[in-house]
Design a protein around this motif. Structure first.
Motif, PDB file in Angstrom:
ATOM      1  N   UNK A   1      62.903  59.714  17.658  1.00 20.89           N
ATOM      2  CA  UNK A   1      61.760  60.338  16.989  1.00 20.89           C
ATOM      3  C   UNK A   1      62.145  60.822  15.601  1.00 20.89           C
ATOM      4  N   UNK A   2      63.309  61.467  15.475  1.00 24.09           N
ATOM      5  CA  UNK A   2      63.674  61.969  14.147  1.00 24.09           C
ATOM      6  C   UNK A   2      64.006  60.807  13.214  1.00 24.09           C
ATOM      7  N   UNK A   3      64.542  59.729  13.774  1.00 22.84           N
ATOM      8  CA  UNK A   3      64.818  58.567  12.928  1.00 22.84           C
ATOM      9  C   UNK A   3      63.533  58.052  12.294  1.00 22.84           C
ATOM     10  N   UNK A   4      62.525  57.835  13.137  1.00 23.02           N
ATOM     11  CA  UNK A   4      61.255  57.317  12.622  1.00 23.02           C
ATOM     12  C   UNK A   4      60.673  58.294  11.605  1.00 23.02           C
ATOM     13  N   UNK A   5      60.693  59.576  11.957  1.00 23.04           N
ATOM     14  CA  UNK A   5      60.099  60.582  11.083  1.00 23.04           C
ATOM     15  C   UNK A   5      60.800  60.631   9.729  1.00 23.04           C
ATOM     16  N   UNK A   6      62.124  60.678   9.765  1.00 25.69           N
ATOM     17  CA  UNK A   6      62.860  60.800   8.510  1.00 25.69           C
ATOM     18  C   UNK A   6      62.722  59.538   7.661  1.00 25.69           C
ATOM     19  N   UNK A   7      62.890  58.392   8.305  1.00 25.28           N
ATOM     20  CA  UNK A   7      62.850  57.138   7.558  1.00 25.28           C
ATOM     21  C   UNK A   7      61.487  56.959   6.890  1.00 25.28           C
ATOM     22  N   UNK A   8      60.432  57.157   7.671  1.00 26.20           N
ATOM     23  CA  UNK A   8      59.092  56.958   7.119  1.00 26.20           C
ATOM     24  C   UNK A   8      58.739  58.071   6.137  1.00 26.20           C
ATOM     25  N   UNK A   9      59.234  59.257   6.421  1.00 28.49           N
ATOM     26  CA  UNK A   9      58.998  60.358   5.495  1.00 28.49           C
ATOM     27  C   UNK A   9      59.600  60.052   4.132  1.00 28.49           C
ATOM     28  N   UNK A  10      60.791  59.483   4.163  1.00 30.05           N
ATOM     29  CA  UNK A  10      61.458  59.127   2.907  1.00 30.05           C
ATOM     30  C   UNK A  10      60.692  58.028   2.186  1.00 30.05           C
ATOM     31  N   UNK A  11      60.225  57.052   2.947  1.00 28.81           N
ATOM     32  CA  UNK A  11      59.415  56.000   2.330  1.00 28.81           C
ATOM     33  C   UNK A  11      58.182  56.599   1.677  1.00 28.81           C
ATOM     34  N   UNK A  12      57.590  57.527   2.402  1.00 26.86           N
ATOM     35  CA  UNK A  12      56.378  58.185   1.924  1.00 26.86           C
ATOM     36  C   UNK A  12      56.656  58.879   0.593  1.00 26.86           C
TER      37      UNK A  12
ATOM     38  N   UNK B   1      70.228  58.146   4.484  1.00 26.28           N
ATOM     39  CA  UNK B   1      69.326  57.854   3.371  1.00 26.28           C
ATOM     40  C   UNK B   1      68.814  59.141   2.739  1.00 26.28           C
ATOM     41  N   UNK B   2      68.353  60.057   3.596  1.00 25.55           N
ATOM     42  CA  UNK B   2      67.791  61.300   3.067  1.00 25.55           C
ATOM     43  C   UNK B   2      68.842  62.054   2.260  1.00 25.55           C
ATOM     44  N   UNK B   3      70.050  62.167   2.819  1.00 28.26           N
ATOM     45  CA  UNK B   3      71.121  62.864   2.094  1.00 28.26           C
ATOM     46  C   UNK B   3      71.401  62.179   0.765  1.00 28.26           C
ATOM     47  N   UNK B   4      71.446  60.842   0.774  1.00 24.63           N
ATOM     48  CA  UNK B   4      71.743  60.101  -0.459  1.00 24.63           C
ATOM     49  C   UNK B   4      70.702  60.388  -1.521  1.00 24.63           C
ATOM     50  N   UNK B   5      69.437  60.319  -1.107  1.00 23.96           N
ATOM     51  CA  UNK B   5      68.370  60.486  -2.089  1.00 23.96           C
ATOM     52  C   UNK B   5      68.338  61.929  -2.605  1.00 23.96           C
ATOM     53  N   UNK B   6      68.500  62.876  -1.686  1.00 19.95           N
ATOM     54  CA  UNK B   6      68.517  64.282  -2.116  1.00 19.95           C
ATOM     55  C   UNK B   6      69.650  64.507  -3.110  1.00 19.95           C
ATOM     56  N   UNK B   7      70.829  64.013  -2.749  1.00 14.94           N
ATOM     57  CA  UNK B   7      71.977  64.188  -3.639  1.00 14.94           C
ATOM     58  C   UNK B   7      71.718  63.504  -4.982  1.00 14.94           C
ATOM     59  N   UNK B   8      71.179  62.298  -4.906  1.00 11.58           N
ATOM     60  CA  UNK B   8      70.929  61.560  -6.130  1.00 11.58           C
ATOM     61  C   UNK B   8      69.967  62.302  -7.052  1.00 11.58           C
ATOM     62  N   UNK B   9      68.886  62.805  -6.469  1.00 13.38           N
ATOM     63  CA  UNK B   9      67.886  63.496  -7.289  1.00 13.38           C
ATOM     64  C   UNK B   9      68.463  64.769  -7.897  1.00 13.38           C
ATOM     65  N   UNK B  10      69.297  65.455  -7.128  1.00 13.83           N
ATOM     66  CA  UNK B  10      69.898  66.674  -7.665  1.00 13.83           C
ATOM     67  C   UNK B  10      70.865  66.332  -8.800  1.00 13.83           C
ATOM     68  N   UNK B  11      71.596  65.233  -8.605  1.00 18.22           N
ATOM     69  CA  UNK B  11      72.518  64.819  -9.669  1.00 18.22           C
ATOM     70  C   UNK B  11      71.735  64.495 -10.937  1.00 18.22           C
TER      71      UNK B  11
ATOM     72  N   UNK C   1      50.972  53.542   6.418  1.00 17.06           N
ATOM     73  CA  UNK C   1      52.008  53.006   7.288  1.00 17.06           C
ATOM     74  C   UNK C   1      53.114  54.046   7.522  1.00 17.06           C
ATOM     75  N   UNK C   2      53.575  54.622   6.422  1.00 14.62           N
ATOM     76  CA  UNK C   2      54.634  55.613   6.533  1.00 14.62           C
ATOM     77  C   UNK C   2      54.134  56.850   7.261  1.00 14.62           C
ATOM     78  N   UNK C   3      52.912  57.242   6.922  1.00 17.63           N
ATOM     79  CA  UNK C   3      52.346  58.428   7.558  1.00 17.63           C
ATOM     80  C   UNK C   3      52.250  58.210   9.058  1.00 17.63           C
TER      81      UNK C   3
END
Ligand SMILES: Nc1ncnc2c1ncn2[C@@H]1O[C@H](COP(=O)(O)OP(=O)(O)OP(=O)(O)O)[C@@H](O)[C@H]1O
Ligand SMILES: Nc1ncnc2c1ncn2[C@@H]1O[C@H](COP(=O)(O)OP(=O)(O)OP(=O)(O)O)[C@@H](O)[C@H]1O
Ligand SMILES: [Mg+2]
Ligand SMILES: [Mg+2]
Lengths: 304, 342, 505, 309
Positions: free
Chosen positions: D120-131, D69-79, B311-313
């Motif tokens: 397009x970037x919204x879908x890509x980033x959001x789903x990429x993060x889910x992935x 979301x991406x910034x939050x998760x990246x920051x969180x993981x680095x922290x 789904x995500x992909x």
């Protein structure tokens, strides 16, 4: 070339921590049994999406489909279709129509959850006072069911307990936090916040903590130990209700494999699930056991 | 991109957006056919290459397809309608309420639901043409309003179910070899195709999209046409609500959440310019198909190549495909002059 | 100072510029000295604005060199040009509609990086001072969107003036100015000259060039065909240079005997358009000219008649029948047709094929039941392409691929196709070459002879004089005078300026 | 300067709402909960400032929620990896900048329509993060919340920082040449080019800056609780676009002020708690929100219709 049993496991929402821990248990069982496990679902609770996945799995010819139904009615048609094609169907977590599946792996009945939470809330409030509920969305299926039971039971069992608001949080922890903050300011006599979605529990706890009302406003709710551990330790969250989700996943996969191999038949009274031992079956419900309250005393025994 | 008399026909056809999209679709289809079909342990051919799967893809694409068809004329006029997904939800509730609570017969309930869709589209149209508000803002407001009304009408909690089998047939059964709802989609597609490509109305939509002032000076009824496309979008969204309800057997306030984005993506992928004027229904249908095949095709892969999280992909790939399609169709424009943004 | 001993401030040699297939400039030479006003003259489309674009860095030339004060400059862009002391008043005001006058002037004048602080006080003071110098009467705090076209032009001029430039370019700066503002502008130009600034001045008004300029360079078809000292050249000679041959103005032909009253307008007014109390009539076969300065309200009157800005008072009768015209659609149904002045924005839809442009106002007649039929459409297009001598790749060619004059003919064809009873033409020959112009004149005459009532709006005085059977003069949104055909030009001009009885300077 | 009628009318509506609250539910103004609610809105405010610039430049960015979301998760993981907070902050802003510049490049250089690019970037980033995350929470280490300060100090710090950002940006929008360039490009890109402003650079800059602010806002949100949910920021794009538009930023570019955006955001953010205080059921919330957006837009439309020929 295919010889491994293929089991599909459909959660309500894939990203939800609750189901992630289910999947961990399921993976463990799959490895032990040497079966292939497909874990796929909507990224957010979405009945239409669930439907599509089930239909996809039917044409993929899986051996067993196990689902946590977002919506009873809408998924049952697809599940019946699956059964008609010789695919074994199990439900877990949230049931579909009885004729659409063979067994329901019942982690707790809706009433068990709703009343468990309500009783706990009443206990914390001392039998009277104001409580508020934070839910995921107003439309989510199982939450609606729990709410219905709470609405029905409240005036009868706890006439002095007042449910002052039900607020949606969109499954967002941050939104739950804002909602809880506003609830506390609008209702200074609020005694318990009950979160009936997993992101809501830490969200409400953080709000109570920030409001400095630890101990004055109690937080209970559904959730995983890891997401709530620090609040439980700090005394912000009094209790987190959970059946053991890893076990739920584990049991579901064992039951699925047994069903496919014809080892689990209607009318069985008990069922042996690997390392977890024997489970009681009443009617067509395989019972996981009662929901469990994580509290300060026991939470450190769990890590998921 | 503009065709001139000197370009040979074959070149014009070859470099059309639709042709390229068709190519993408065929490649997608062949790849999934090859990698997504297999024989399972019971000796049955399963996966993407089965007729059942193809029919399911069609079945699941009908609502998005309808919304994309509704949006194409809107976008041709250089407008946008973000409210169609929410309106789908509202119409589903209106339908359920009429039938279940008010005891209205199904055919009348369906007709009244279409009327409700037209009224909701009329609200968009009125705000856009009378008050001269940007469509983006108007439909952002009604996006929230329609969903809110659906939730308010049901208090978020009521789900209408137990529809009679005759109605569910529309969403769950096959008729003449095709899923029943395809027989709704096809005439609508044909109708919108005719309107856009074969009528003077469609011509004026393009004119409005290119230059609303120019169209007004030519004596075209600009406001009426703009109103028409939003009202039409409302009616088609209501129609989508009906087949959605029939497919799932339930009407619930969250129906169609997020569908507007899928539909817009399909339209734009289909080559319709977000600036208006340029675009085709064929392109839109191909866009819907390309996304549907991608999504459903990927969903068949777990069986074959043990790939989870399709789904995500699919989301990621759709986003990338959209960007690529845009870059591809803008290539000629780069070489010449650019367009002003938005 | 003798002009010939002064080295040129700016010189251009062999400048070439193409737009696709159009060779807008083909080897232009040009020279500007400090302290001179150098007029640039040429027909519409001769390449004047293109040349200006090259000097201001807005458009890079394809070939040729530009030398500024003895140094060759290459790869010029607007910012660099500004730093080199080149300022320009553009033909179409290039202003920021949403920003204030002060800011518009400020953004244009202030040098420095993006990270500097804006000095609003200085900005306001400077803008106020510049506005005063150009004689503007509005405050610098107004938003440009609220200004009228002439007021916007003044903002442009103020901006150019404030640049303290060595070279000031003015592209038809007086086109939309009132007389008082014009006089003020002349004063400004003379002041610049005295201050040693080189001024390039583009105008179609020969008398203005004579009054203001020192030298004049004539462009024809993208080539410079000669530079003359204004004092040594006669007007006929300039015209011959411009057009390449003697041009007799269109002869005034006696109109056919007018028929019954076609269009009758009584006390028509539209507050939003700024026109009011307008009454006149046109008979079948008659051409009524409408003269006036730009901004006099002629276009607004036409827009009101055509339902684009519907009238709020008065009535319109066609063939004796009162018509309610609220939209252009009503107007078309009533038998009106309107060829607007701004053809690129209103006359044709540039992205659409010319056949579709031509049939846009006759959808109802051509496409019974609303179904498109390409046969009749192409036939109609072919007819008009032939009849009007439109030069295009074919009926499928997009409007944008045509030259201005041919676009104008497409616009005309669209309205002729409606077979109107009343034809309103707004600047029908603006931007049209000489040949096409006389062709359009011929068509207008023929249409009138066929019994159409024609309302001809034109700022080309000789044109209206020659074409009209009668002549209305507008001023300030009112129809102030109705003159017989053959009225001498000075009388018309005086009426337009509101100086009854005095000739124009 | 244009008379800020639109900003005033939004501020007026907000004031009216607040007065109504003062009469009907004075408890709304209890300082501590009010402060908490305000603090919760500060990340959105910072993002809305960026969005205002984007819209003023006549573009739009619907990928901000996903970027957040991406910034939050990246920051969180680095922290979690033990990076010191300043570095985490820099990384969050850098991540945002990269995503913003990617959008900007596609819009300004490849000349694609921003609404489609960011879709397009919204879908890509959001789903990429889910992935990548499958929805799993990031539990932050101690010392991240409130930047390691006490809660009160931390809340004031967040408020002060956001207020500072708003003030500085409002000042810059008005008094810095770069700010005016954004207005100029949004108002008329061709005229900007003639005035020596490069519209492509301004557009690129605006998107890049949007990303930086989103990264910064993600940090302001990150420090407010001890864990980060990857879904964080979903729906944020609609909220900030609505705030900007309600606050008087013209979708057609060139017009608007950050103070209006502040008023718009506060108006939208006040609705849910106000409904709770007024005991109005939650299921009215979206309808009321939609109605308010339409009302604000319609009042602007009516005003324009009367004001100009
Ligand atoms: N952007 C463009 N694209 C294509 N052709 C153009 C463009 N701009 C100008 N032209 C063509 O270049 C030629 C010269 O145009 P230009 O605007 O320089 O004429 P001009 O002398 O300024 O005329 P006018 O008196 O009408 O202002 C014309 O044939 C015109 O059609
Ligand atoms: N009363 C007014 N208030 C503001 N703007 C005005 C007014 N009258 C005219 N204008 C502006 O002046 C410009 C010219 O007006 P209009 O087109 O009616 O005059 P015209 O006589 O037809 O001149 P043209 O030769 O340009 O056709 C228009 O842009 C119009 O907006
Ligand atoms: Mg010119
Ligand atoms: Mg005019």
């Amino acid at each position: 070339a295919e010889s491994k049993l293929m089991i599909g496991m459909l959660p309500k929402a894939k990203g939800n921590a609750y189901f992630i821990s289910c999947k961990n248990g399921a993976d463990k069982a799959a490895k032990e049994l040497g079966v292939e496990l497909l874990f796929d679902g909507p990224t957010d609770s979405n009945a239409a999406k669930q439907n599509e996945i089930v239909e996809n799995w039917i044409t993929l010819g899986l051996d067993v489909i196990t689902v946590a139904a977002e919506n009873k009615e809408s998924l049952s048609t697809a599940l019946r279709k699956a059964r008609a094609q010789g695919i074994a169907v199990l439900t877990y977590d949230a049931d579909a129509m009885p004729d659409a599946r063979s067994f329901f792996v019942n982690q707790a009945t809706p009433a068990g959850i709703a009343l468990g939470l309500l009783d706990k809330a009443a206990e914390l409030a001392g039998g009277e006072g104001e409580i508020a509920i934070i839910t995921a969305t107003l439309t989510a299926g199982n939450q609606r069911e729990w709410l219905r039971i709470i609405h029905e039971t409240l005036p009868v069992k706890y006439p002095k307990l007042k449910l002052i608001a039900v607020r949606p949080s969109d499954d967002l922890k941050d939104k739950a936090q804002s909602e809880a903050t506003a609830l506390m300011s609008a209702h200074p006599n609020l005694e318990v916040i009950v979160a009936i979605c997993t992101p809501g529990t830490p969200g409400a706890a953080e709000a109570v903590k920030q409001a400095g009302k630890t101990g004055k406003v109690h937080v209970i709710g559904l959730g995983l130990p890891n997401e709530n551990r620090r609040y439980v330790h700090e005394g912000v969250t009094d209790a987190v209700m959970l059946w053991n989700t890893e076990d739920l996943g584990y049991l579901t996969v064992y039951a699925a494999a047994a069903l496919a191999h014809g080892e689990l038949k209607p009318g069985a009274k008990s069922f042996q699930a690997g390392a977890l031992g024997s489970f009681e079956i009443t009617g067509d419900n395989i019972l996981l056991g009662k929901p469990y309250f994580f509290t300060k005393e026991n939470i450190d025994r769990f890590d998921f | 991109m503009s065709p001139t008399g000197e370009t040979p026909l074959w070149r014009r056809l070859l470099f059309r957006h639709e042709t390229l999209l068709l190519l993408v679709l065929v490649v997608e289809w062949l790849l999934f056919y090859h990698y997504g079909t297999t024989v399972n342990r019971r000796g049955v051919t399963v996966g993407f290459g089965t007729m059942d799967r193809q029919m399911d893809i069609l079945r699941h694409s009908c609502e998005i397809g309808l919304l994309a068809l509704a949006l194409t004329p809107v976008i041709l006029t250089a407008g946008i309608d973000l409210s169609v997904g929410s309106l789908l939800g509202l119409c589903a509730i209106v339908f359920g309420k009429l039938w279940h609570d008010a005891g209205v017969g199904l055919p009348l309930a369906a007709a009244l639901t279409l009327l409700a869709g037209a009224l909701a589209g009329g609200l968009n149209a009125g705000l856009i043409t009378r008050l001269r508000l940007p469509p983006l803002i108007v439909t952002l407001g009604t996006y929230s309003l329609f969903r809110g009304l659906a939730e308010a009408m049901t208090q978020g909690a009521v789900t209408y179910t137990d529809f009679p089998a005759a109605f569910l047939f529309l969403g769950q059964e096959r008729w003449l070899g095709l899923p029943a709802q395809a027989w709704v989609l096809l005439p609508v597609a044909a109708g919108v195709w005719l309107m856009v490509h074969a009528t003077a109305t469609g011509r004026s939509l393009r004119a409005i999209g290119f230059s609303p002032e120019g169209a007004r000076y030519a004596g075209l009824p600009v406001d009426r046409r703009v109103a028409l496309v939003y009202v039409l979008a409302g009616v088609i969204a209501a129609l989508a609500a009906l087949i959605y309800t029939a497919r799932l057997g339930q009407a619930k306030a969250d129906a169609g959440t997020g569908y507007e984005l899928f539909a817009i993506t399909a339209v734009v992928l289909g080559g319709t310019s977000i600036f208006g004027g340029r675009g085709s229904i064929t392109g839109t249908l191909l866009g819907v198909a390309a996304i549907a095949v991608l999504k459903n095709g990927l969903a068949t892969l777990p069986v074959v190549i043990r790939l989870n999280a399709t789904e995500e992909l699919a989301g990621v790939l759709t986003g990338l495909l959209l960007l690529l399609a845009l870059l591809g169709s803008n290539l000629p424009a780069w070489l010449g002059r650019g367009r002003t943004p938005r | 100072m003798h002009p010939d001993t002064v080295p040129p401030l700016l010189s251009l040699a062999g400048i070439e510029k193409r737009y696709g297939a159009v060779r807008a400039l083909q080897g232009v030479d040009f020279e500007l000295r400090a302290g001179e006003v150098h007029a640039l003259l040429g027909e519409n489309g001769a390449g004047k604005s293109t040349l200006i674009g090259i000097i201001t860095g807005a458009r890079p030339p394809d070939a040729g060199t530009m030398t500024l004060a003895g140094r060759v400059v290459a790869g010029l862009d607007p910012a660099a040009a500004r730093l080199l002391g080149i300022a320009c008043v553009h033909q179409q005001p290039a202003l920021f509609a949403e920003l204030t006058v002060a800011e518009n002037i400020g953004l244009r004048l202030e040098a420095g990086g993006a990270w500097r602080r804006v000095d609003w006080r200085a900005r306001a003071a400077r803008a106020a001072e510049l506005l005063q110098r150009v004689g503007a009467e509005f405050p610098a705090t107004r938003t440009v969107r609220e200004l009228s076209m002439p007021e916007q032009q003044l903002v442009e001029i103020a901006g150019a003036l404030g640049a303290g430039a060595r070279i000031v370019i003015m592209d038809e700066p007086t086109a939309s100015l009132t007389r008082r503002e014009q006089e003020k502008l002349y004063g400004i130009v003379r002041g610049l000259r005295t201050a040693g600034v080189g001024v390039i001045y583009i105008s179609h008004r020969l008398e203005e060039i004579r009054a203001l300029a020192d030298r004049v360079t004539v462009l024809r078809d993208g080539q410079s065909v000669g530079t003359r000292a204004v004092a040594d050249v006669t007007e006929p000679e300039l015209i011959r240079l411009m057009v390449g041959r003697e041009v007799g103005l269109t002869e005034r032909a006696p109109g056919a005997a007018p028929g019954a009253v076609r269009l009758a307008v009584q006390k028509l007014g539209c507050a939003a358009g700024g026109v009011g109390d307008i009454s006149f009539e046109i008979r079948a076969g008659e051409i009524l000219g409408l003269a006036g300065l730009v901004g006099a309200g002629r276009t607004e009157l036409a827009r009101t008649l055509f339902g684009l800005t519907p009238a709020d008072t008065g009535c319109i009768r066609i063939d004796g029948q009162e018509k309610r015209i609220r939209t252009p659609g009503d107007a078309i149904a009533a038998g009106l047709a309107y060829v607007p002045e701004d053809r690129r924005r209103h006359g044709v839809i540039l992205e659409m094929p010319i056949a579709q442009n031509m049939t846009m106002a006759v959808h109802r007649r051509l496409f019974p039941g609303g179904w498109l039929r390409s046969g009749p459409e192409l036939a109609l297009a072919a007819d008009y392409i032939r009849d009007l001598g439109i030069k295009a790749a074919g009926p499928d060619a997009p409007g944008a691929s045509l030259s201005g004059g041919n676009q104008q003919k497409v616009a005309l064809a669209r309205w002729l196709a409606t077979q109107p009873r009343v034809l309103i033409l707004d600047e029908p020959t603006q931007g049209v070459d000489v040949g096409a112009k006389s062709e359009i004149h011929r068509i207008i005459r023929r249409l009138a002879a066929d019994g159409l009532a024609v309302l001809l709006i034109s700022s080309d005085l000789p044109e209206v004089l020659a074409m009209s059977d009668r002549l209305g003069v507008m001023r300030g949104g009112r129809l102030v005078e109705m003159l017989p055909g053959g009225t001498p030009a000075p009388v018309v001009m005086a009426a337009a300026l509101g100086q009854t009885g005095r000739a124009v300077a | 300067m244009r008379r800020p009628t639109r900003e005033l009318s939004v501020a007026g509506v907000l004031a009216l709402l607040l007065v109504a609250m003062a009469v009907l539910a004075p408890a709304f103004f209890a300082p501590q909960p009010l402060r908490s609610l305000l603090v919760r809105e500060m990340p959105a405010l910072v993002v809305a400032c960026g969005m205002a610039f984007v819209i003023i430049a006549r573009e739009i960015d619907i990928s901000v929620g996903a970027q957040f979301s991406v910034c939050s998760v990246v920051a969180g993981l680095l922290a979690v990896r033990g990076w010191p907070l300043p570095l985490v902050l820099a990384a969050a802003m850098g991540t945002g900048a990269l995503m913003g510049l990617a959008n900007g490049a596609l819009v300004a250089l490849a000349r694609l329509p921003s609404i489609v690019v960011t879709l397009a970037t919204m879908v890509t980033l959001r789903q990429g993060l889910n992935l990548a995350r499958q929805g799993e929470f990031v539990n932050l280490p101690d010392g991240v919340q409130w930047f390691g300060l006490s809660q009160t100090a931390g809340q004031w710090l967040v408020l002060a920082v956001a207020a500072g950002v708003l003030t500085v940006l409002a000042w810059a929008a008005r008094h810095l040449a770069a700010g005016r360039f954004v207005y100029a490009v949004g108002s008329e890109a061709d005229a900007a080019r003639l005035a020596g402003i490069d519209p492509a650079r301004v557009t690129l800059g605006v998107f890049g800056f949007m990303g930086v602010l989103t990264g910064f806002a993600a940090m302001l949100n990150l420090v407010q609780s001890p864990q980060i949910q990857p879904l964080v920021g979903s729906g944020l794009e609609l909220k900030v676009i609505a705030a900007a538009v309600v606050g008087g930023v013209a979708i057609s570019g060139g017009r608007g002020s950050l103070w209006g955006v502040l008023a718009g955001l506060l108006l939208l953010a006040t609705i849910p708690p106000a409904l709770i205080h007024l005991h109005i059921e939650a299921y009215w919330e979206k309808a009321i929100q939609g109605a308010i957006i339409l009302l604000a837009a319609a009042s602007d439309g009516l005003g324009r219709k009367g004001g100009r020929a």
